[in-house]
Scaffold this motif. Structure first.
Motif, PDB file in Angstrom:
ATOM      1  N   CYS A  28       0.850  -1.182   0.000  1.00  0.00           N
ATOM      2  CA  CYS A  28       0.000   0.000   0.000  1.00  0.00           C
ATOM      3  C   CYS A  28       0.890   1.237   0.000  1.00  0.00           C
ATOM      4  O   CYS A  28       1.761   1.368   0.865  1.00  0.00           O
ATOM      5  N   CYS A  73       0.353   3.399   3.549  1.00  0.00           N
ATOM      6  CA  CYS A  73       0.819   2.917   4.859  1.00  0.00           C
ATOM      7  C   CYS A  73       2.002   1.954   4.748  1.00  0.00           C
ATOM      8  O   CYS A  73       2.536   1.528   5.764  1.00  0.00           O
ATOM      9  N   CYS A  96      -7.528  -0.776   1.730  1.00  0.00           N
ATOM     10  CA  CYS A  96      -6.370  -1.400   2.385  1.00  0.00           C
ATOM     11  C   CYS A  96      -6.824  -1.873   3.765  1.00  0.00           C
ATOM     12  O   CYS A  96      -7.537  -1.163   4.471  1.00  0.00           O
ATOM     13  N   CYS A 149      -4.938   0.651   6.462  1.00  0.00           N
ATOM     14  CA  CYS A 149      -5.221   2.097   6.567  1.00  0.00           C
ATOM     15  C   CYS A 149      -6.558   2.487   5.945  1.00  0.00           C
ATOM     16  O   CYS A 149      -6.909   3.671   5.959  1.00  0.00           O
TER      17      CYS A 149
HETATM   18 ZN   LIG Z   1      -2.699   1.057   3.551  1.00  0.00          ZN
END
Ligand SMILES: [Zn+2]
Length: 240
Positions: free
Chosen positions: A206, A209, A230, A233
């Motif tokens: 991701c 994050c 995600c 996050c």
């Molecule tokens: Zn994320």
């Protein structure tokens, strides 16, 4: 949320919108920072001007004081020379004593006033030197400020052009958005840190994050049927 088969294309639009929003924030910040720098320089110059004004007043009051002392000195010297003329008219010891006392007092006064005038002349000279330096400093600061001002005007003009271009692209983007998606984007933009709603997938992680995405998530994203957030996050995963 189901947004049809072209979900990644829609996310590409959202991602672009997000990039535009971030760029707008950045540009506005840059303008603000440089404005603050300009304000600081203006305040410095104002402070310097106030200082030179007060030093000029000090100089004037020293000059006045010097003039008064010189006047006083002339008065005393005049009295001494007048007294000398009356020297021969003294008739008795009492008059002589009074004359001597008066003359001694006047001579002391002359000496004291001469010292004070000398001290004032030195103070005036020192202050004049300071003022000369200060005037030169103000002049150079003023030129510097003029340069900063015109640079600021140029920068703002350039940035305003950037902002206009971004705003018009944004308007166009938003008009092609599914309405519910736009509302959701704007809501998440406020709740997510840094205003990031969409996260671009970079080598299986991701982008927001930095967590590695599980294979199942990647499969779902690639199936391109709905927006996949995600797991860490909650940002919408976007695969270019
Ligand atoms: Zn994320």
């Amino acid at each position: 949320m189901d947004v049809g088969p072209s979900v990644q294309e829609t996310l590409a639009l959202v991602y672009r919108l997000q990039t535009i929003d971030n760029e707008l924030v950045q540009i506005t910040g840059e303008i603000e920072t440089s404005r603050a720098g300009l304000r600081e320089k203006e305040e410095e110059l104002a402070g310097l001007s106030a200082r030179i004004d007060s030093e000029r007043k000090d100089l004037q009051s020293l000059a006045r004081e010097k003039k008064d002392k010189e006047e006083e000195l002339r008065t005393n010297e005049h009295i001494i020379s007048e007294n000398k003329k009356k020297n021969k008219e003294l008739r008795n010891s009492r008059e002589i004593q009074a004359y001597m006392a008066e003359m001694e007092f006047r001579r002391d006064e002359v000496e004291r006033l001469q010292d004070e005038i000398l001290r004032l002349m030195e103070a005036i000279e020192t202050l004049e030197r300071i003022l000369d330096g200060r005037t030169a400093e103000i002049e150079s600061r003023r030129q510097e400020l003029d340069a900063v001002r015109s640079a600021q005007a140029g920068l703002e003009k350039e940035k305003e052009g950037d902002i206009t271009a971004l705003e018009s692209e944004k308007t166009q983007l938003m008009s092609s958005f599914p309405e519910n998606l736009l509302a959701q984007y704007q809501r998440l933009k406020i709740s997510h840190k840094n205003g990031l709603v969409v996260s671009r997938i970079q080598e299986g992680t991701c982008g927001a994050c930095r967590m590695v995405l599980p294979p199942r998530t990647m499969t779902e994203v690639k199936r391109r049927q709905k927006i996949i957030p995600c797991l860490h996050c909650q940002r919408w995963l976007y695969l270019e």
